[in-house]
Design an enzyme around this catalytic site. Structure first.
Site, PDB file in Angstrom:
ATOM      1  CB  CYS A  76      -5.278  79.245 -82.001  1.00 42.06           C
ATOM      2  SG  CYS A  76      -6.354  79.884 -83.261  1.00 42.06           S
ATOM      3  CB  CYS A  81      -7.415  77.905 -85.617  1.00 44.79           C
ATOM      4  SG  CYS A  81      -7.483  77.761 -83.831  1.00 44.79           S
ATOM      5  CE  LYS A  84      -8.578  74.128 -88.849  1.00 49.10           C
ATOM      6  NZ  LYS A  84      -9.063  73.497 -87.655  1.00 49.10           N
ATOM      7  CE1 TYR A 218     -10.365  70.809 -84.542  1.00 46.07           C
ATOM      8  CE2 TYR A 218     -11.836  70.145 -82.786  1.00 46.07           C
ATOM      9  CZ  TYR A 218     -10.889  71.010 -83.281  1.00 46.07           C
ATOM     10  OH  TYR A 218     -10.466  72.065 -82.530  1.00 46.07           O
ATOM     11  CD  GLU A 222     -10.203  70.598 -88.561  1.00 47.12           C
ATOM     12  OE1 GLU A 222     -11.247  71.239 -88.434  1.00 47.12           O
ATOM     13  OE2 GLU A 222      -9.174  70.869 -87.904  1.00 47.12           O
ATOM     14  CG  HIS A 487     -32.950  81.945-104.046  1.00 45.68           C
ATOM     15  ND1 HIS A 487     -32.883  80.595-103.769  1.00 45.68           N
ATOM     16  CD2 HIS A 487     -33.147  82.049-105.387  1.00 45.68           C
ATOM     17  CE1 HIS A 487     -33.044  79.916-104.893  1.00 45.68           C
ATOM     18  NE2 HIS A 487     -33.198  80.765-105.888  1.00 45.68           N
ATOM     19  CD  GLU A 492     -32.224  79.622-100.704  1.00 45.74           C
ATOM     20  OE1 GLU A 492     -33.302  80.230-100.642  1.00 45.74           O
ATOM     21  OE2 GLU A 492     -31.575  79.474-101.753  1.00 45.74           O
TER      22      GLU A 492
HETATM   23  P1  FAD Z   1      -2.719  77.620 -76.116  1.00 42.96           P
HETATM   24  O1  FAD Z   1      -3.172  78.395 -77.283  1.00 42.96           O
HETATM   25  O2  FAD Z   1      -2.266  76.225 -76.360  1.00 42.96           O
HETATM   26  O3  FAD Z   1      -1.555  78.469 -75.446  1.00 42.96           O
HETATM   27  C1  FAD Z   1      -0.791  78.000 -74.385  1.00 42.96           C
HETATM   28  C2  FAD Z   1       0.555  78.680 -74.427  1.00 42.96           C
HETATM   29  O4  FAD Z   1       1.223  78.483 -73.186  1.00 42.96           O
HETATM   30  C3  FAD Z   1       1.475  78.114 -75.495  1.00 42.96           C
HETATM   31  O5  FAD Z   1       2.122  79.148 -76.190  1.00 42.96           O
HETATM   32  C4  FAD Z   1       2.486  77.311 -74.696  1.00 42.96           C
HETATM   33  O6  FAD Z   1       3.723  77.192 -75.356  1.00 42.96           O
HETATM   34  C5  FAD Z   1       2.574  78.139 -73.442  1.00 42.96           C
HETATM   35  N1  FAD Z   1       3.069  77.438 -72.259  1.00 42.96           N
HETATM   36  C6  FAD Z   1       2.813  76.160 -71.860  1.00 42.96           C
HETATM   37  N2  FAD Z   1       3.414  75.913 -70.691  1.00 42.96           N
HETATM   38  C7  FAD Z   1       4.058  77.055 -70.344  1.00 42.96           C
HETATM   39  C8  FAD Z   1       4.839  77.432 -69.234  1.00 42.96           C
HETATM   40  N3  FAD Z   1       5.095  76.588 -68.243  1.00 42.96           N
HETATM   41  N4  FAD Z   1       5.341  78.689 -69.198  1.00 42.96           N
HETATM   42  C9  FAD Z   1       5.110  79.565 -70.188  1.00 42.96           C
HETATM   43  N5  FAD Z   1       4.373  79.259 -71.265  1.00 42.96           N
HETATM   44  C10 FAD Z   1       3.841  78.025 -71.336  1.00 42.96           C
HETATM   45  N6  FAD Z   1      -9.827  75.837 -82.168  1.00 42.96           N
HETATM   46  C11 FAD Z   1     -10.778  76.527 -82.842  1.00 42.96           C
HETATM   47  O7  FAD Z   1     -11.537  77.268 -82.225  1.00 42.96           O
HETATM   48  N7  FAD Z   1     -10.895  76.440 -84.205  1.00 42.96           N
HETATM   49  C12 FAD Z   1     -10.079  75.645 -84.933  1.00 42.96           C
HETATM   50  O8  FAD Z   1     -10.212  75.578 -86.160  1.00 42.96           O
HETATM   51  C13 FAD Z   1      -9.079  74.910 -84.255  1.00 42.96           C
HETATM   52  N8  FAD Z   1      -8.229  74.137 -84.945  1.00 42.96           N
HETATM   53  C14 FAD Z   1      -7.248  73.467 -84.278  1.00 42.96           C
HETATM   54  C15 FAD Z   1      -6.381  72.694 -85.024  1.00 42.96           C
HETATM   55  C16 FAD Z   1      -5.373  71.996 -84.389  1.00 42.96           C
HETATM   56  C17 FAD Z   1      -4.407  71.171 -85.223  1.00 42.96           C
HETATM   57  C18 FAD Z   1      -5.226  72.076 -82.970  1.00 42.96           C
HETATM   58  C19 FAD Z   1      -4.125  71.331 -82.275  1.00 42.96           C
HETATM   59  C20 FAD Z   1      -6.084  72.854 -82.235  1.00 42.96           C
HETATM   60  C21 FAD Z   1      -7.108  73.549 -82.872  1.00 42.96           C
HETATM   61  N9  FAD Z   1      -8.001  74.347 -82.169  1.00 42.96           N
HETATM   62  C22 FAD Z   1      -8.979  75.037 -82.842  1.00 42.96           C
HETATM   63  C23 FAD Z   1      -7.941  74.445 -80.695  1.00 42.96           C
HETATM   64  C24 FAD Z   1      -7.262  75.757 -80.245  1.00 42.96           C
HETATM   65  O9  FAD Z   1      -6.011  75.891 -80.873  1.00 42.96           O
HETATM   66  C25 FAD Z   1      -7.094  75.732 -78.733  1.00 42.96           C
HETATM   67  O10 FAD Z   1      -8.353  75.461 -78.139  1.00 42.96           O
HETATM   68  C26 FAD Z   1      -6.586  77.071 -78.193  1.00 42.96           C
HETATM   69  O11 FAD Z   1      -5.346  77.401 -78.759  1.00 42.96           O
HETATM   70  C27 FAD Z   1      -6.461  76.991 -76.671  1.00 42.96           C
HETATM   71  O12 FAD Z   1      -5.951  78.195 -76.173  1.00 42.96           O
HETATM   72  P2  FAD Z   1      -5.210  78.240 -74.762  1.00 42.96           P
HETATM   73  O13 FAD Z   1      -4.999  79.672 -74.453  1.00 42.96           O
HETATM   74  O14 FAD Z   1      -5.927  77.412 -73.793  1.00 42.96           O
HETATM   75  O15 FAD Z   1      -3.815  77.510 -74.986  1.00 42.96           O
HETATM   76  P1  NA7 Z   2      -9.088  63.654 -79.436  1.00 43.84           P
HETATM   77  O1  NA7 Z   2     -10.288  64.481 -79.639  1.00 43.84           O
HETATM   78  O2  NA7 Z   2      -8.754  63.254 -78.050  1.00 43.84           O
HETATM   79  O3  NA7 Z   2      -9.184  62.350 -80.346  1.00 43.84           O
HETATM   80  C1  NA7 Z   2      -8.147  61.451 -80.413  1.00 43.84           C
HETATM   81  C2  NA7 Z   2      -8.374  60.491 -81.569  1.00 43.84           C
HETATM   82  O4  NA7 Z   2      -7.286  59.568 -81.614  1.00 43.84           O
HETATM   83  C3  NA7 Z   2      -9.626  59.647 -81.408  1.00 43.84           C
HETATM   84  O5  NA7 Z   2     -10.101  59.331 -82.679  1.00 43.84           O
HETATM   85  C4  NA7 Z   2      -9.087  58.416 -80.677  1.00 43.84           C
HETATM   86  O6  NA7 Z   2      -9.881  57.289 -80.848  1.00 43.84           O
HETATM   87  C5  NA7 Z   2      -7.760  58.250 -81.366  1.00 43.84           C
HETATM   88  N1  NA7 Z   2      -6.758  57.561 -80.566  1.00 43.84           N
HETATM   89  C6  NA7 Z   2      -6.383  57.845 -79.311  1.00 43.84           C
HETATM   90  N2  NA7 Z   2      -5.383  57.034 -78.924  1.00 43.84           N
HETATM   91  C7  NA7 Z   2      -5.142  56.207 -79.968  1.00 43.84           C
HETATM   92  C8  NA7 Z   2      -4.220  55.147 -80.179  1.00 43.84           C
HETATM   93  N3  NA7 Z   2      -3.360  54.791 -79.234  1.00 43.84           N
HETATM   94  N4  NA7 Z   2      -4.235  54.517 -81.365  1.00 43.84           N
HETATM   95  C9  NA7 Z   2      -5.118  54.878 -82.321  1.00 43.84           C
HETATM   96  N5  NA7 Z   2      -6.003  55.890 -82.191  1.00 43.84           N
HETATM   97  C10 NA7 Z   2      -6.006  56.539 -81.022  1.00 43.84           C
HETATM   98  O7  NA7 Z   2      -7.788  64.347 -80.002  1.00 43.84           O
HETATM   99  P2  NA7 Z   2      -7.408  65.379 -81.164  1.00 43.84           P
HETATM  100  O8  NA7 Z   2      -5.943  65.551 -81.106  1.00 43.84           O
HETATM  101  O9  NA7 Z   2      -7.930  64.983 -82.482  1.00 43.84           O
HETATM  102  O10 NA7 Z   2      -8.110  66.721 -80.710  1.00 43.84           O
HETATM  103  C11 NA7 Z   2      -7.938  67.183 -79.383  1.00 43.84           C
HETATM  104  C12 NA7 Z   2      -8.374  68.583 -79.289  1.00 43.84           C
HETATM  105  O11 NA7 Z   2      -7.359  69.393 -79.883  1.00 43.84           O
HETATM  106  C13 NA7 Z   2      -9.640  68.889 -80.010  1.00 43.84           C
HETATM  107  O12 NA7 Z   2     -10.724  68.919 -79.132  1.00 43.84           O
HETATM  108  C14 NA7 Z   2      -9.343  70.236 -80.599  1.00 43.84           C
HETATM  109  O13 NA7 Z   2      -9.988  71.260 -79.891  1.00 43.84           O
HETATM  110  C15 NA7 Z   2      -7.907  70.474 -80.518  1.00 43.84           C
HETATM  111  P3  NA7 Z   2     -11.065  56.913 -79.809  1.00 43.84           P
HETATM  112  O14 NA7 Z   2     -12.228  57.755 -80.200  1.00 43.84           O
HETATM  113  O15 NA7 Z   2     -10.561  57.235 -78.429  1.00 43.84           O
HETATM  114  O16 NA7 Z   2     -11.263  55.474 -80.031  1.00 43.84           O
END
Ligand code: FAD
Ligand code: NA7
Length: 512
Positions: A76, A81, A84, A218, A222, A487, A492
């Site tokens: 995040c 998050c 982004k 998403y 995004e 408003h 609203e």
């Molecule tokens: P993470 O935050 O992924 O933390 C896991 C940590 O563990 C990482 O630092 C990793 O490096 C570390 N780690 C992994 N393996 C090991 C290991 N073996 N030893 C030590 N450390 C390790 N969520 C929202 O609520 N709002 C948003 O707007 C949003 N936008 C997002 C946009 C993007 C592009 C992405 C990819 C995700 C977004 N999310 C958003 C989802 C959100 O980031 C995740 O749901 C959240 O970070 C999950 O938290 P976590 O603690 O499970 O894992």
């Molecule tokens: P998601 O939610 O697993 O979605 C993956 C997207 O990529 C989805 O639109 C898939 O289409 C598409 N997809 C998957 N594989 C392929 C290939 N091989 N070619 C083309 N398109 C593909 O992943 P996100 O990374 O966007 O988000 C994952 C979580 O990360 C999300 O819940 C956030 O909390 C943070 P499909 O619908 O399967 O046809």
């Protein structure tokens, strides 16, 4: 957990014999060792330490395939998050500049955007958050170990530094919070070599240029949204539908707006090959899944947003007996976040069936800490979690989609109230509001309990957050109507919904 035994505050290499002696005598180095310092792991660690537990957290960032790496805080903070939303804000400002002229501002032309300036500012903020987390851990006396963790047994964790130095610590409980990482499509030639993911895009020093975003969940939408908004030629390749899992009518509003906003869509297409041309550009070949025709174009960058894989493989989970879901590879947990091994818990994205969202990981972590450190029995409630999609036209929702409500309760038992509205700020700016839409999915009978609320428009997350409280409290359509609006706002309009979809009447809001 009533009796945590305090061990000595130290790290050391220990033999199996020492481990057994500690286990038998109940002496551990820590009360809890957390693997993963992201949203869930940090929230857990801070709360548990505040409640008097002796906690260590291991966080280690494996560089992306492109070599991008970052600091403490997890997805995040570093590659999710936060960067982004800031880049989304950069894009919204571009629209605001256009609107501003209609409101009387003289804007020197041409207006241009500088990626390097934005990226440096965003990265600077992220680094300040990394630092903030380190300070908080120190303040709360949580031991932070910049090490990659894995399990030795159900009470022992091994940590390895980037330089290969190993240590083991014993602990009464283990919390796994390792999250996930973006996937690369394995069947696309050149995908890893030539593509980037969300692990890289926010850390690029230079503009990605003309970009192909593959994947329409998403994350893909995004990223494509803010790239378009800062003026880059951006295409999204969608193999099936956009925003799978979300209300599909709302998904259509989001993508229709994006198309009008300038994002190109390659619908029903799947990439097959990415090649680097002598010019340095990337040539992408794809196939149209309907016509089976091949297509080709060149881009400066290809961003894979094709899903995320759980970070579970290197944790040695199976050996210790932690059960994984066969399909997803995520850790199977109970309602109290416990895994199949009683001393080991798992929270956040790595856990099977949990929403992949920061606030749920944080809340689950805090509640688990309270249950482990006090008499609390409170479990995480994963129902009615609100969420937002930060696309050029934002979308936020809480509760069930119309499809899911129909599946669960039957089409005839559902009443959908809806409205097409025009945000006041769009009027003077002469912006098209065709996709600004609201719907409340309610039960048709009884007290017409609200099952889901959906909103596209400015500051959608801010709008829906408050209404989520209503859903938690069992709000009905009558409650909504009895709520007096503020408003003039977009929110609203939710309190004024009066046209049912079933009636077929025009749902356009007229007047103010
Ligand atoms: P993470 O935050 O992924 O933390 C896991 C940590 O563990 C990482 O630092 C990793 O490096 C570390 N780690 C992994 N393996 C090991 C290991 N073996 N030893 C030590 N450390 C390790 N969520 C929202 O609520 N709002 C948003 O707007 C949003 N936008 C997002 C946009 C993007 C592009 C992405 C990819 C995700 C977004 N999310 C958003 C989802 C959100 O980031 C995740 O749901 C959240 O970070 C999950 O938290 P976590 O603690 O499970 O894992
Ligand atoms: P998601 O939610 O697993 O979605 C993956 C997207 O990529 C989805 O639109 C898939 O289409 C598409 N997809 C998957 N594989 C392929 C290939 N091989 N070619 C083309 N398109 C593909 O992943 P996100 O990374 O966007 O988000 C994952 C979580 O990360 C999300 O819940 C956030 O909390 C943070 P499909 O619908 O399967 O046809």
């Amino acid at each position: 957990m009533a009796a945590f035994c305090r061990g000595r505050h130290r790290l050391k290499s220990i033999s199996g014999l020492q481990t057994s002696i500690r286990q038998l005598s109940g002496k551990f180095d820590y009360d809890v060792v957390v693997i993963g310092g992201g949203s869930g792991g940090l929230a857990f660690s801070k709360e548990a330490a505040q409640l008097g537990k002796k906690v260590a957290v291991l966080d280690y960032v494996e560089p992306s395939a492109k070599g991008t790496k970052w600091g403490l805080g997890g997805t995040c903070v570093n590659v999710g998050c936060i960067p982004k939303k800031l880049m989304h804000q950069a894009a919204l400002l571009g629209t605001a500049i256009k609107d501003a002229q209609k409101y009387g501002w003289t804007i020197p032309s041409p207006v241009s955007h500088d990626w390097a300036t934005m990226a440096a500012a965003v990265q600077g903020h992220v680094k300040s958050l990394n630092w903030g987390h380190r300070v908080q851990l120190q303040d709360k006396k949580v031991k932070y170990l910049n090490m990659k963790g894995s399990l030795v047994d159900e009470h022992t964790v091994k940590g390895v530094t980037a330089r290969g130095k190993e240590m083991t610590v014993t602990t009464r409980n283990i919390v796994i919070a390792t999250g996930g990482r973006p996937k690369h499509p394995t069947h696309v030639i050149g995908a890893v070599e030539h593509g980037i993911t969300s692990d890289d895009i926010f850390w690029l020093k230079e503009s990605p240029g003309k970009t192909l975003v593959v994947g329409a969940s998403y994350v893909g939408l995004e990223c494509a949204g803010f790239l378009t908004g800062i003026g880059l030629d951006t295409t999204i390749m969608v193999r099936s539908i956009a925003l799978r899992g979300f209300d599909q009518q709302m998904s259509g509003m989001v993508t229709d707006y994006m198309e009008a906003y300038g994002t190109k869509f390659a619908w029903k297409c799947s990439p097959t090959k990415v090649e680097r041309l002598p010019s340095g550009s990337l040539q992408v070949t794809w196939v149209n899944n309907s016509t089976k025709q091949e297509g080709r174009d060149t881009f400066d960058s290809v961003l894979w947003a094709v899903g995320r894989a759980p970070e579970a493989k290197q944790l040695n989970l199976e050996k210790v007996g932690v059960r994984l879901d066969e399909e997803t590879g995520k850790i199977v947990v109970g309602p109290d976040e416990v895994t199949s091994v009683p001393s080991i818990y798992s929270i956040g994205d790595i856990s099977q069936g949990r929403p992949e969202l920061t606030p749920t990981a944080i809340q689950a972590g805090r509640l688990l800490a309270r249950r482990l450190a006090t008499d609390s029995k409170e479990l995480m409630n994963y129902d009615n979690v609100a969420t937002a999609v930060f696309t050029p036209l934002e979308y936020a929702c809480v509760g069930l989609s119309e499809e899911d409500a129909e599946k669960k309760h039957g089409k005839d038992s559902i009443e959908v109230l809806h409205a097409f509205y025009k945000p006041l700020e769009f009027t003077v700016a002469e912006r098209d509001a065709s996709q600004c839409y609201i719907k409340a999915v309610c039960l048709r009978g009884g007290d017409q309990r609200i099952l889901g609320l959906h909103f596209t428009g400015p500051s959608a997350g801010e709008v829906i957050q408050g209404f989520a409280l209503g859903l938690q409290c069992g709000a009905t359509y009558t409650h909504l109507l009895n709520t007096v609006g503020i408003h003039p706002t977009c929110a609203e309009e939710l309190t004024k919904l009066n046209v049912t979809k079933r009636s077929g009447l025009d749902a356009t809001v007229t007047g103010c």
